[in-house]
Motif scaffolding. Structure first.
Motif, PDB file in Angstrom:
ATOM      1  N   ASP A 263     118.363  -4.632  16.835  1.00 27.22           N
ATOM      2  CA  ASP A 263     118.226  -3.861  18.307  1.00 27.22           C
ATOM      3  C   ASP A 263     119.599  -3.054  18.420  1.00 27.22           C
ATOM      4  OD1 ASP A 263     115.628  -4.282  18.515  1.00 27.22           O
ATOM      5  OD2 ASP A 263     115.965  -5.706  20.149  1.00 27.22           O
ATOM      6  N   GLN A 264     120.701  -3.824  18.516  1.00 26.83           N
ATOM      7  CA  GLN A 264     121.909  -3.148  18.712  1.00 26.83           C
ATOM      8  C   GLN A 264     122.519  -2.045  17.818  1.00 26.83           C
ATOM      9  OE1 GLN A 264     124.344  -4.387  21.468  1.00 26.83           O
ATOM     10  NE2 GLN A 264     122.082  -4.950  22.052  1.00 26.83           N
TER      11      GLN A 264
ATOM     12  N   ASP B  36     120.240   0.024  16.411  1.00 29.49           N
ATOM     13  CA  ASP B  36     119.706   0.820  16.647  1.00 29.49           C
ATOM     14  C   ASP B  36     119.952   1.722  17.678  1.00 29.49           C
ATOM     15  OD1 ASP B  36     117.738   0.218  14.543  1.00 29.49           O
ATOM     16  OD2 ASP B  36     116.209  -0.424  15.647  1.00 29.49           O
ATOM     17  N   ALA B  37     120.511   0.923  18.691  1.00 27.62           N
ATOM     18  CA  ALA B  37     120.967   1.747  19.947  1.00 27.62           C
ATOM     19  C   ALA B  37     122.247   2.176  19.824  1.00 27.62           C
ATOM     20  CB  ALA B  37     121.129   0.669  21.144  1.00 27.62           C
ATOM     21  N   ALA B  38     123.012   1.918  18.938  1.00 27.15           N
ATOM     22  CA  ALA B  38     124.283   2.515  18.568  1.00 27.15           C
ATOM     23  C   ALA B  38     124.169   3.651  17.680  1.00 27.15           C
ATOM     24  CB  ALA B  38     125.348   1.397  17.825  1.00 27.15           C
ATOM     25  N   PHE B  39     123.169   3.623  16.572  1.00 23.29           N
ATOM     26  CA  PHE B  39     122.987   4.660  15.795  1.00 23.29           C
ATOM     27  C   PHE B  39     122.304   6.059  16.613  1.00 23.29           C
ATOM     28  CE2 PHE B  39     122.679   1.881  11.876  1.00 23.29           C
ATOM     29  CZ  PHE B  39     123.982   2.177  11.769  1.00 23.29           C
ATOM     30  N   THR B  40     121.416   5.522  17.693  1.00 28.33           N
ATOM     31  CA  THR B  40     120.754   6.724  18.353  1.00 28.33           C
ATOM     32  C   THR B  40     121.753   7.437  19.215  1.00 28.33           C
ATOM     33  OG1 THR B  40     118.816   7.254  19.733  1.00 28.33           O
ATOM     34  CG2 THR B  40     119.952   5.330  20.210  1.00 28.33           C
ATOM     35  N   LEU B  41     122.877   6.879  19.641  1.00 30.39           N
ATOM     36  CA  LEU B  41     123.815   7.487  20.286  1.00 30.39           C
ATOM     37  C   LEU B  41     124.728   8.266  19.497  1.00 30.39           C
ATOM     38  CD1 LEU B  41     124.422   4.517  22.873  1.00 30.39           C
ATOM     39  CD2 LEU B  41     123.467   6.822  23.369  1.00 30.39           C
TER      40      LEU B  41
ATOM     41  N   LYS C 163     133.081  -1.392  17.473  1.00 32.98           N
ATOM     42  CA  LYS C 163     132.794  -1.467  19.015  1.00 32.98           C
ATOM     43  C   LYS C 163     131.828  -2.400  19.593  1.00 32.98           C
ATOM     44  CE  LYS C 163     135.651   2.099  19.652  1.00 32.98           C
ATOM     45  NZ  LYS C 163     136.801   2.373  20.513  1.00 32.98           N
ATOM     46  N   ILE C 164     130.792  -2.507  18.664  1.00 29.89           N
ATOM     47  CA  ILE C 164     129.502  -3.091  19.159  1.00 29.89           C
ATOM     48  C   ILE C 164     129.143  -4.577  18.712  1.00 29.89           C
ATOM     49  CG2 ILE C 164     126.954  -3.121  19.459  1.00 29.89           C
ATOM     50  CD1 ILE C 164     128.946  -0.932  21.201  1.00 29.89           C
TER      51      ILE C 164
ATOM     52  N   GLN D  12     130.656  -8.859  19.302  1.00 25.91           N
ATOM     53  CA  GLN D  12     129.465  -9.985  19.879  1.00 25.91           C
ATOM     54  C   GLN D  12     129.496 -11.080  18.958  1.00 25.91           C
ATOM     55  OE1 GLN D  12     125.542  -8.142  21.000  1.00 25.91           O
ATOM     56  NE2 GLN D  12     126.567  -6.216  20.847  1.00 25.91           N
TER      57      GLN D  12
END
Lengths: 231, 251
Positions: A125-126, A128-133, A143-144, A148
């Motif tokens: 999910d993380q 996906d969220a980064a790629f969509t941005l 960065k992400i 973590q």
């Protein structure tokens, strides 16, 4: 008894500061760098571009081989091969350098799997969220994902570091005058093995206790964002 | 306008999108409906390249991409800057504060200055009523608050389209309403949106068009009014199947 402790302690502390601690720290830093590189090589899927894909797969094969070799053989044997074995093919190393190389490679192999599992534990999910941005793979990692993963890797990496501190006692076998070797030499003179080796054990325990405390501190710092952590 | 042509997607040899062609008009709210496993999320994710169909063409007004061709970094950046996804479980970055969650992409991808990005983020947070939460971490907020922040995060990239993948499915009804009100607001402002949802009331009240997908095939593609007023037998079944009150549908 106190007399013996007080007279031998300075010598052992010197050995600790001169060899045990530097050896552990230097080998851990190099080991960690190796571990991150190895973990990333195994973790990142190469792009479809053939110019990148095949060299990457070769690198990955090397990484797999490296981890396999160093996890499948005893650390003491690795140190013997590096220090006593390599001169046979003309590679004569200073004992300290040989020890740094041995400990770094060994720590790197184990820690690479720790880091890889930490990277894997960050949910898709993380990404996906980064790629969509619009983040690139590299930006997403830096960065992400890595921030973590660090939190997750911290306890097992602390294990590795603590083990490494104690494993430096093996360096005595390749002629390094580290703390345990010094305690053996003193024992040879005063015939107090129980006292001397207990003293050595206590000194290792003190270093490792400090590291445990450091681990707790770092865990707190890196867990600020987690629910229920005291931040 | 986003126009998808002849999209085919397979998982392990099984077709989950069977030659789907569909348009999503600009400035409108399009809703994708369908039973679980129908392929609606796959279709939505294809627009943002989180899923790569085997074949088909993705057309934007000024640019098109053929899924069968290999994807250059430039193309993928271009497509992803036109669209931004909002996820079912919001997928906020847990290690970043609310403000950082919103500004990280504008600063790193659009190369906006941190000050400028902060300003954009604060304006958005203000709009969704979460201005005072900018220094919190996501784990300290409710699901509804997190989803509102993830909407801000998507909007901060100023994409042409916002894609929402079941944005309220993981929320309880009260929190769901908070989020839906914001989406309604965005729809009124003319934000182009494509939403996969199970909330029929929202679809009926807010959307301009409905795409109904079942087993990877498009069953309905048309105006929202028509979908609810003159349902085909299959759509009637679907609507009856998700409602406790059959009279509500067959009025």
């Amino acid at each position: 008894m106190w007399h013996i402790i007080i007279t031998s302690l300075p010598e052992m502390l010197v050995a600790m500061v001169q060899y045990t601690i530097p050896l552990a720290i230097i080998a851990f830093i190099f080991g960690l760098i190796l571990a991150v590189l190895t973990a990333l090589i195994k973790f990142i899927e190469p792009s479809e571009n053939k110019a990148i894909k095949y060299p990457w797969l070769v690198l990955r094969a090397i990484a797999n081989f490296y981890v396999w070799v160093f996890r499948s053989t005893p650390l003491l044997v690795q140190l013997f091969i590096i220090f006593f074995g390599l001169p046979n093919i003309g590679v004569q190393l200073d004992p300290f350098i040989a020890a740094v190389i041995g400990f770094s490679l060994n720590t790197g192999a184990y820690a690479s799997e720790t880091i890889r599992s930490a990277l894997l534990s960050v949910p898709q999910d993380q990404w996906d969220a980064a790629f969509t941005l619009g983040f690139s793979t590299k930006q997403t990692l830096m960065k992400i994902i890595l921030p973590q993963a660090v939190r997750i890797a911290l306890p097992p990496l602390s294990n590795s570091f603590i083990s490494l501190v104690k494993d430096t006692s093996l360096a005595s076998s390749i002629t390094i005058l580290e703390m345990f070797q010094v305690s053996q030499q003193i024992t040879a003179k005063n015939f107090q093995p129980l006292l001397m080796y207990t003293l050595a054990a206590a000194l290792y325990a003190i270093i490792c206790s400090l590291l445990t405390w450091l681990q707790h501190y770092l865990e707190k710092r890196t867990s600020r964002y987690v629910k229920g952590s005291e931040a | 306008m986003i126009s998808m042509k002849n999209i085919i997607k397979k998982y392990d040899g099984k077709e989950v999108l069977k030659d789907i062609s569909v348009d999503f008009p600009e400035g409108k709210t399009s809703v994708i409906l369908g039973p679980s496993g129908s392929g609606k999320s796959t279709l939505l994710r294809s627009i943002d390249l989180l899923v790569r169909p085997e074949s088909g063409v993705l057309n934007f007004s000024d640019f098109s991409y053929n899924y069968a061709e290999s994807l250059s970094k430039k193309d993928s950046m271009r497509i992803r800057q036109k669209t931004s996804m909002v996820f079912q479980n919001w997928n906020l970055f847990p290690n970043l504060t609310v403000l950082k969650n919103i500004t990280e992409a504008p600063v790193n991808v659009l190369k906006m200055s941190q000050d400028e990005a902060n300003k954009v983020a604060r304006d958005l947070l203000d709009k969704v009523g979460l201005a005072e939460y900018e220094d919190r971490y996501p784990s300290q907020l409710s699901g509804g608050q997190q989803q509102r922040i993830s909407i801000c995060r998507a909007l901060a990239m100023d994409p042409d389209y916002i894609l929402l993948d079941e944005p309220t499915s993981a929320l309880d009804p009260e929190l769901e309403t908070q989020v839906l009100k914001i989406l309604e607001e965005m729809a009124k402002d003319g934000q182009s949106m494509i939403i996969v949802t199970h909330n029929m009331e929202f679809a009926r009240l807010v959307s301009d068009k409905i795409v109904f997908i079942e087993d990877g095939e498009k069953v309905y593609d048309g105006a929202t009014n028509d979908f609810f007023e003159n349902p085909t037998p299959r759509i009637k079944d679907f609507l009856a199947g998700i409602s406790l009150d059959p009279n509500k549908i067959n009025k």
